[in-house]
Enzyme design. Structure first.
Site, PDB file in Angstrom:
ATOM      1  N   LYS A 189     -32.503  12.840  35.730  1.00 32.80           N
ATOM      2  CA  LYS A 189     -31.068  13.101  35.870  1.00 32.80           C
ATOM      3  C   LYS A 189     -30.254  12.017  35.178  1.00 32.80           C
ATOM      4  O   LYS A 189     -29.943  10.986  35.765  1.00 32.80           O
ATOM      5  CB  LYS A 189     -30.692  13.178  37.355  1.00 32.80           C
ATOM      6  N   GLY A 201     -30.930  19.371  41.960  1.00 32.77           N
ATOM      7  CA  GLY A 201     -30.362  19.732  43.253  1.00 32.77           C
ATOM      8  C   GLY A 201     -30.608  18.640  44.282  1.00 32.77           C
ATOM      9  O   GLY A 201     -31.178  17.593  43.953  1.00 32.77           O
ATOM     10  N   ALA A 215     -37.040  12.655  46.974  1.00 32.74           N
ATOM     11  CA  ALA A 215     -38.495  12.787  46.836  1.00 32.74           C
ATOM     12  C   ALA A 215     -39.198  12.549  48.177  1.00 32.74           C
ATOM     13  O   ALA A 215     -40.134  13.262  48.531  1.00 32.74           O
ATOM     14  CB  ALA A 215     -38.991  11.774  45.806  1.00 32.74           C
ATOM     15  N   LYS A 260     -23.223  13.022  39.133  1.00 31.14           N
ATOM     16  CA  LYS A 260     -23.056  12.723  40.562  1.00 31.14           C
ATOM     17  C   LYS A 260     -23.493  11.302  40.902  1.00 31.14           C
ATOM     18  O   LYS A 260     -23.031  10.724  41.885  1.00 31.14           O
ATOM     19  CB  LYS A 260     -23.761  13.758  41.442  1.00 31.14           C
ATOM     20  N   THR A 297     -26.599  12.494  47.638  1.00 34.09           N
ATOM     21  CA  THR A 297     -26.689  11.200  46.969  1.00 34.09           C
ATOM     22  C   THR A 297     -25.654  10.217  47.508  1.00 34.09           C
ATOM     23  O   THR A 297     -25.910   9.024  47.582  1.00 34.09           O
ATOM     24  CB  THR A 297     -26.527  11.378  45.440  1.00 34.09           C
ATOM     25  N   SER A 345     -30.690   7.124  48.906  1.00 37.17           N
ATOM     26  CA  SER A 345     -30.156   7.119  47.546  1.00 37.17           C
ATOM     27  C   SER A 345     -30.071   5.726  46.932  1.00 37.17           C
ATOM     28  O   SER A 345     -29.430   4.824  47.453  1.00 37.17           O
ATOM     29  CB  SER A 345     -28.764   7.754  47.539  1.00 37.17           C
ATOM     30  N   VAL A 390     -35.504   2.911  39.374  1.00 36.35           N
ATOM     31  CA  VAL A 390     -34.366   2.966  38.468  1.00 36.35           C
ATOM     32  C   VAL A 390     -33.183   3.663  39.146  1.00 36.35           C
ATOM     33  O   VAL A 390     -33.345   4.712  39.754  1.00 36.35           O
ATOM     34  CB  VAL A 390     -34.751   3.754  37.189  1.00 36.35           C
ATOM     35  N   GLU A 448     -30.362   5.604  38.056  1.00 34.90           N
ATOM     36  CA  GLU A 448     -29.920   6.271  36.826  1.00 34.90           C
ATOM     37  C   GLU A 448     -28.414   6.156  36.588  1.00 34.90           C
ATOM     38  O   GLU A 448     -27.945   6.153  35.453  1.00 34.90           O
ATOM     39  CB  GLU A 448     -30.292   7.764  36.874  1.00 34.90           C
TER      40      GLU A 448
END
Lengths: 336, 336
Positions: B107, B137, B141, B192, B249, B255, B280, B282
């Site tokens: 993402k 979406g 994980a 997002k 998120t 998050s 990471v 993002e």
């Protein structure tokens, strides 16, 4: 301005503080004896807004005459949705129509009549719709009372009324945006409590953040679907009084509706949970109104339907969540 | 099916578990030596997905030949956005085009080129867009690996490709909806993370739930604004890959992007926070891409602009939040 406040619960009290700070004279009609006593002796509404000092200049009284005789220029209705009609019937007996603007801050749909609360005010007080507005949006009373930056919407069929209300309430920490889709704003504020009950059940039953986010996303879709049938603009549901209020109500530790759902998700009965609460969880009664309205208007509201079954028909929360997950896939109009 | 997974981070590993459970043969190219050692000796990716048992049947290896020589029928790119190009350049050296479908699950937006990750795959691997899809979406994980009910979107320019990917990944706890607005789906997932950084700053600096809900609501508006200019449908941003992913998120304890924002909101420097992280975030690199893209396309993105100033220009988070509050009012198109 002289402002009369009907109802001294947590939101009414927080807004009285805002209005006082904005330089207005505020008199609040409050029937809760414990609150009145606490405010008089401790300068604190320990029951509904603990930890916040209430200035002596704000008058809290059970004497409705004293509140109305003062020629208020603006009247705020801050009693819970389902008792608004009976409270206003008392007000009506001694109300002199002097062209005041009315503001509704309750978030619900009246049972049986399916009226929005501004419509209840309009009907009982025999007022033109142009003189009634609402305030709605992501605004936990506890945070507004602590002056935490908050943004909400003021709405009326007449944008000038919305702008007037905006002007009266807005300050450094309470930003207000005017809007003329009062149907969308009121329905967003009311319907989101149903989704908050569902989000709470999701929390209580031990589902995850992924599950809850999917539920909230689909929840906003069904809120908007009913709203549009009732005459609202769908874009209103993407704004502060729709998505914004939905987020804060589903995620916050302050939310009563989410809390009720969480307790039910853990296996407690609705009666048991409500009996133990001081404050009103509007979502329970709103579920009833919205469920019946959706049937009447033939609008698909799968989350509302499941919550109705759990609250009033004894369906198990886990079974409802499973049915919802399965059903959500069927009605997902994503990409359609 | 035989499936090759490029990258063995947390999301790649969680998806490998899903694919294995769905009956597919999975080989994952993983260069992290510690992960490989842990998986070999403990059957657990302690670094990226602690507490989850990994079946021996899923092959994790640093030998890219072993992964690609097996005639994979589907290839999943699960490396972070900014290293996708260099990873794929390695893959390209030994890749035989056998008509495979490619799936991107990263993402982000590539720095400098401003390409979506599916576009990077298309360019480096010299593939037609119809053979590339994405999954996006609200899907932490950690929760998918624990089989917590999750709903996401599979998208491709070619709806048949999206349906194929849906079929491969979908199961009882991972529901997938097919969609053909790949631009909207990828941009929702990438952008997002910027709003999550802002939400984290809001948390870290001690603002409330009201403030955060307002920020998220306005955040979705600016995400959608850039998306539409780039060719996406605005309704996609109201779905699982937009609003759904934004919610999870911004609100979840899992998050990383929200966490980075929170630490910065508490006064730590970006470098200090990133140096201490294994995974990471993002959003940091995506902020750079989106900021430049917004300038280039002349799109107003006030939250992205403030986050850019905080991350890369040393602006104080508190000053940014204040500017945002003030500015938000100016650009609020509510009711317009």
């Amino acid at each position: 301005m002289r402002i009369a406040m009907i109802g001294g619960g947590s939101w009414g009290t927080a807004l009285a503080l805002v209005l006082h700070e904005n330089g207005h004279t505020v008199k609040s009609w409050t029937i809760d004896k414990q609150s009145l006593e606490d405010i008089r002796t401790k300068q604190e509404n320990t029951r509904y807004l603990p930890g916040i000092k209430i200035p002596r200049e704000i008058i809290f009284t059970s004497d409705l005459h004293a509140v109305l005789n003062d020629h208020p220029q603006l009247i705020v209705n801050a009693v819970p949705s389902q008792v608004t009609r009976s409270a206003l019937q008392e007000v009506k007996k001694m109300y002199r129509d002097e062209g005041q603007i009315w503001v509704s801050v309750a978030k619900g749909i009246e049972n049986k009549t399916y009226l929005r609360i501004s419509q209840v005010i309009q009907e009982v007080m025999e007022l033109p719709a142009e003189r009634i507005g609402v305030l709605s949006g992501p605004s936990h009373a506890e945070e507004v009372a602590r002056k935490i930056p908050t943004a909400i919407v003021s709405s009326s069929q007449d944008i000038e009324t919305a702008r007037h209300i905006q002007h009266v309430f807005m300050n450094q920490y309470l930003r207000i945006y005017a809007n003329d889709d009062i149907i969308g704003v009121e329905l967003g504020g009311a319907l989101k409590n149903i989704i908050a009950l569902a989000a709470g059940i999701c929390d209580g039953a031990g589902y995850g953040d992924n599950t809850k986010a999917a539920l909230m996303t689909r929840g906003l879709v069904e809120m908007s679907r009913l709203g549009v049938i009732m005459g609202a603009r769908s874009t209103t549901f993407a704004g502060l009084s729709g998505m914004g209020d939905l987020i804060v109500t589903c995620m916050s530790r302050h939310s009563r509706n989410r809390y009720v759902g969480e307790q039910i998700g853990k296996g407690r009965s609705l009666k048991e949970v409500l009996d133990a609460m001081v404050m009103v969880a509007e979502g329970v009664r709103t579920t009833e109104s919205a469920y019946e309205l959706a049937k009447q208007k033939n609008v698909e509201m799968p989350i509302t339907e499941q919550i109705y079954q759990v609250l009033f028909k004894g369906k198990s929360p886990k079974k409802a969540m499973i049915d919802l997950m399965t059903r959500t896939s069927k009605i997902e109009d994503w990409g359609a």
